[in-house]
Design an enzyme around this catalytic site. Structure first.
Site, PDB file in Angstrom:
ATOM      1  N   GLU A 134       0.848  -1.185   0.000  1.00  0.00           N
ATOM      2  CA  GLU A 134       0.000   0.000   0.000  1.00  0.00           C
ATOM      3  C   GLU A 134       0.890   1.243   0.000  1.00  0.00           C
ATOM      4  OE1 GLU A 134      -3.645   2.144   2.458  1.00  0.00           O
ATOM      5  OE2 GLU A 134      -2.900   0.212   3.132  1.00  0.00           O
ATOM      6  N   GLY A 274       3.233   2.393  10.613  1.00  0.00           N
ATOM      7  CA  GLY A 274       3.069   1.715  11.884  1.00  0.00           C
ATOM      8  C   GLY A 274       2.784   0.246  11.696  1.00  0.00           C
ATOM      9  N   GLU A 277      -2.413  -3.817   7.026  1.00  0.00           N
ATOM     10  CA  GLU A 277      -3.494  -4.766   7.262  1.00  0.00           C
ATOM     11  C   GLU A 277      -3.636  -5.825   6.193  1.00  0.00           C
ATOM     12  OE1 GLU A 277      -5.575  -1.324   4.964  1.00  0.00           O
ATOM     13  OE2 GLU A 277      -3.954  -1.543   6.406  1.00  0.00           O
ATOM     14  N   GLU A 311      -5.443  -2.629  12.861  1.00  0.00           N
ATOM     15  CA  GLU A 311      -5.152  -3.462  11.689  1.00  0.00           C
ATOM     16  C   GLU A 311      -6.098  -4.649  11.609  1.00  0.00           C
ATOM     17  OE1 GLU A 311      -3.344  -1.999   9.645  1.00  0.00           O
ATOM     18  OE2 GLU A 311      -2.523  -0.551  11.052  1.00  0.00           O
ATOM     19  N   GLU A 333      -9.740   4.173   6.308  1.00  0.00           N
ATOM     20  CA  GLU A 333      -8.901   4.638   7.409  1.00  0.00           C
ATOM     21  C   GLU A 333      -9.679   5.441   8.444  1.00  0.00           C
ATOM     22  OE1 GLU A 333      -6.245   3.366   7.967  1.00  0.00           O
ATOM     23  OE2 GLU A 333      -5.498   2.642   6.032  1.00  0.00           O
TER      24      GLU A 333
END
Length: 901
Positions: A134, A274, A277, A311, A333
């Protein structure tokens, strides 16, 4: 296989992509069979696809596949050699079969993972393979329709040296594994759910796993695994428990279940974000997986829980239903941030602990996202255009997007929101859709709600950039016993949007007497029974609301729980602020009263040219009451006794002098330490013994308040010459049984600029020099200290020469460089411009290694136009220097050009 490589040229220069130009793909890819022969220097990728035309778009369009930094060896269509060309970074195939059932397309490529420092696509880290696809990383792995609305069923075969890469992971369920010749082995994975290419993942390396089997509510058994490097396994228990809690919460709150046989988390120390997913195989930054009481603070434990939840929740809000295009990024998101915030609040337990979490989320939004709304990168929650999509992984998309979802929740209620989510999945499961589709589902499930009635106007939150300002004025009529509240909204121009329309703004409120009692809220003309809290809907530029049957003038408590992401302007005197701080039933507004009071004091001093203001005794007395109130949670007290940040104060000013803001805040902080010294001592005695370590809300609050008291007492000692409290801080640092208490003590010495800080920092390094995540804390603490051991910039430059510092690791770069440029305003903003030149050097250096990290660093100068004269010209010079650099990535160039525009 024969390797007749074609070196594909670099990607073209960036161009602007517009949302209004969206077209459905000309082809669909139904199935994908990937075979990887993993080698750091040269990984071979065989990609077999079943492709068919999207006849709704046309029957004569070529197939254009995205690719980047790939060596192309072979292209076959239905087993035969195909004619193709390279055009503007894409592989273009024409004259393709028109059979409605589709055709087989086979592409063989190679790539060089060990040379991929961008950490996008397939790369190596410490001898293992990882992916990050992504938003547009899959094109670095193979040629593909690398866009989120092309969803396919994936089967993946991984082959590698078994001694070097004993663990081979990909999305979905493991269907076969075994040995090959020459010490190699293989694993085959199949994901039964359609997904876009950005959710693809693979991992290969020497890893160990914590495993646990669970039984879901539907009776199905699932295997949960958390993979880390050997030696880190003992730090994974909290991550595993957070995953189990997330699964149970999503089942209970929204009726959403785990849909794969297994769910895997893998941690790596080299990661731009961070976490990610990817379907069934979440790849995490180690920062959000590893946690033990000796190496992780309470904040770290909370972040692990939150990010693991985030996630996992994406499995449904992002994976099962994904984005039609990247302009809809907040569809997944913003919604998932809202869900992880609700999860964290529910896990906190008590109402007070829930309020603490809400306050922390709002502080992040108001300090950082509001600044983004006011800067050159201001964009709507659903952007209209971009050059580089990686630049739009922003607080506006995530945090403001979550607030838009929260407003929907407020307008339809908890039960109504649950109905809306259920309808959303009934309509769109397995599809790629838009933000409008989500909002429509929530509204349609609640036809009698204000959201349904005002939906077209409400959706302006998705299309208008900027933060609305709401002006509130109240008038009490003693004769009529009425209180008229006038609310006026405005939205300032932002880049590309000079004219704005009125938004739909839910305003949750209550009214209090001067003694703090709640007053009934009955609007004029209503026959219904009065309530003590209600939500008004502001949908016009100006509206008035008249409350009746009020025997005395009320104190208004507006925007309770921060019911809308707006800037609220209202004139409250000290008496009214004191009433709210001491008596408001809404914890958020109690905290907000303390912040408003402190903000007024600081802004008045800055506007009056007074660098040495005095805290009013009334304010100090109110804080003293809070500090000594036995009914309030420690975590809440810690927040109330925290002054607004320098960054937040800067946002309230049209012209910013960072040095003066720092001086004023430090003056008030010293007064707060001195005036409440006896109270801080009492707080320390009550809370410093935190007992056996647990990361629950109550224990976390006690440690936070004890750390605050120690910091205040150490600061006061620096001014009074007292050696007792610095000595106690050093002893606490040495004796602490957990990282929270140890780091709080170290930070107290560093923040007070005490001579003992140097020795403590040296000892801290010796204790934790082999732990990368703890060393990140060590670097960041020093980078964010304005005057530690002399000049802050000089100290940062010295630390860049430290053998443990590297620009190549995003965590380490963020800890030191971002710690200085983003978290040390007084050190960074120098009249001689040296801080800005340092920033320019690092942006250019980082851009050659990792464009995504460099672009995030470039954002440190977003607000340069607000700087006062001594700083603004120097900042502009640094920006122009970066702009003139000949080899900028499109990531950095977009940000610099917008900053200078």
């Amino acid at each position: 296989m024969t390797d007749t490589s074609i070196l594909v040229p670099d990607s073209p220069q960036p161009h602007t992509i517009h949302r209004e130009d969206y077209l459905a793909p000309a082809f669909w890819i139904d199935t994908v069979e990937l075979t990887f022969d993993l080698d750091p220097a040269k990984t071979r990728v065989l990609n077999k696809m079943r492709v068919r035309r999207n006849t709704a778009v046309g029957t004569d369009l070529p197939l254009r596949l995205d690719g980047e930094d790939l060596n192309l060896a072979r292209v076959l269509v239905n087993g035969q050699g195909a004619t193709f060309k390279m055009d503007n970074g894409q592989l273009v195939l024409s004259n393709l079969p028109v059979d409605e059932s589709g055709f087989d397309l086979e592409i063989f490529t190679t790539c060089q993972p060990e040379k991929n420092t961008s950490l996008s696509g397939l790369y190596t880290s410490q001898g293992a393979f990882f992916t990050q696809c992504e938003a547009e990383g899959f094109r670095r792995i193979t040629y593909f329709l690398d866009r989120p609305d092309v969803m396919s069923i994936y089967s993946v075969t991984l082959r590698a040296d078994q001694a070097l890469y004993p663990v081979l992971l990909s999305n979905g369920n493991l269907v076969e594994e075994g040995a090959l010749e020459d010490g190699r082995h293989y694993a085959k994975w199949h994901d039964p759910f359609k997904k876009p290419s950005y959710l693809f993942a693979l991992v290969a390396g020497k890893l160990v796993a914590r495993e646990q089997r669970i039984i879901a509510r539907n009776g199905k058994e699932h295997l949960l695994q958390v993979y880390v490097r050997p030696g880190d396994l003992e730090k994974t228990e909290h991550a595993m428990q957070s995953l189990i809690a997330s699964i149970a919460w999503d089942e209970a709150r929204f009726g959403l279940h785990l849909d794969l046989d297994r769910f895997m988390i893998v941690a790596t120390s080299d990661f731009n974000m961070g976490a990610m997913e990817n379907k069934g195989l979440n790849i995490f930054n180690t920062k959000y997986v590893l946690a033990s009481q000796t190496t992780a603070t309470d904040v770290d434990f909370a972040n692990v829980e939150s990010v693991v939840g985030h996630e996992y929740f994406h499995n449904w809000t992002g994976n099962r239903i994904t984005c039609r295009d990247w302009f809809q990024l907040s569809l997944k998101e913003g919604l998932t941030v809202f869900r992880d915030q609700e999860f964290s609040m529910d896990m906190a337990g008590s109402d007070s602990a829930r309020a603490v979490k809400r306050i922390e989320d709002v502080r992040l939004l108001r300090t950082n996202q509001f600044a983004e709304d006011a800067g050159p990168m201001a964009h709507p929650v659903r952007p209209d255009s971009y050059q580089e999509i990686n630049n739009f992984y922003t607080l506006t998309i995530y945090e403001k997007g979550a607030e838009v979802v929260r407003m929907m929740h407020t307008l339809v209620g908890e039960a109504g929101f649950r109905k809306g989510i259920t309808l959303y999945f009934e309509r769109f499961d397995g599809q790629a859709v838009t933000c409008d589709d989500f909002a429509q589902a929530i509204a349609d499930a609640n036809p009698d709600s204000a959201l349904h009635k005002l939906l077209p106007q409400f959706k302006l939150w998705y299309s208008q950039a900027g933060t609305p300002h709401v002006q509130a004025t109240g008038l009490y009529d003693e004769m009529a016993q009425t209180y008229t509240l006038r609310l006026t909204q405005s939205l300032r121009p932002t880049p590309g949007q000079p004219d704005k329309q009125a938004a739909v703004i839910p305003v949750k409120l209550g009214l209090l007497t001067r003694s703090g009692q709640a007053l009934p809220l009955q609007l004029q003309g209503e026959a219904t029974e009065a309530q003590f809290e209600r939500t008004l809907v502001l949908s016009e530029a100006q509206q008035t609301f008249t409350f009746v049957n009020l025997a005395q003038a009320p104190v208004p408590s507006l925007l309770r729980g921060f019911s809308a992401p707006v800037v609220l302007h209202q004139q409250l005197d000290e008496e009214e602020l004191e009433v709210l701080l001491e008596h408001d039933s809404d914890p958020f507004n109690r905290w907000e009263a303390s912040q408003r009071w402190a903000q007024q004091i600081m802004l008045n001093a800055l506007r009056d040219g007074n660098d040495a203001p005095m805290l009013p005794e009334r304010y100090l007395a109110a804080l003293r009451k809070v500090l000594n109130d036995p009914l309030l949670d420690a975590a809440f007290k810690d927040l109330v006794l925290t002054l607004p940040t320098e960054g937040y104060i800067a946002e309230q000013l049209d012209v910013v002098n960072p040095q003066r803001i720092h001086a004023v805040r430090q003056t008030l902080l010293s007064q707060l330490a001195s005036a409440l010294k006896a109270d801080w001592q009492r707080v320390w005695e009550l809370h410093n013994d935190t007992g056996a370590y647990t990361p629950d809300a109550i224990s976390t609050g006690r440690r936070a308040l004890a750390g605050k008291a120690l910091a205040m007492l150490t600061l006061d000692a620096m001014h009074s010459g007292d050696s007792v409290w610095p000595g106690k801080a050093l002893q606490r640092f040495k004796d602490a049984s957990n990282m929270t208490d140890r780091f709080n003590a170290l930070a107290a010495l560093v923040s007070a600029r005490h001579p003992l800080a140097g020795n403590a920092l040296a000892l801290f390094y010796q204790l934790f020099k082999d732990n990368a995540l703890v060393l990140d804390k060590w670097f960041q603490l020093q980078a964010s200290a304005p005057g530690l051991q002399g000049d802050a910039l000089t100290k940062v430059q010295q630390l860049m020469q430290h053998p443990d510092f590297t620009l190549k690791n995003p965590n380490r770069a963020r800890s030191l460089i971002f710690g200085f440029t983003n978290a040390n305003p007084a050190g960074f903003h120098r009249a001689d411009g040296a801080g800005y030149q340092f920033w320019a050097d690092q942006v250019i250096a980082l851009d050659a290694i990792n464009a995504q990290t460099a672009a995030r660093l470039a954002r440190a100068m977003d607000a340069w136009r607000k700087l006062d004269a001594p700083f603004q010209a120097q900042a502009q010079t640094a920006l122009q220097r970066v702009a003139a650099h000949g080899k900028l990535s499109k990531d950095v160039r977009e940000i610099i050009e917008k900053s200078l525009a």
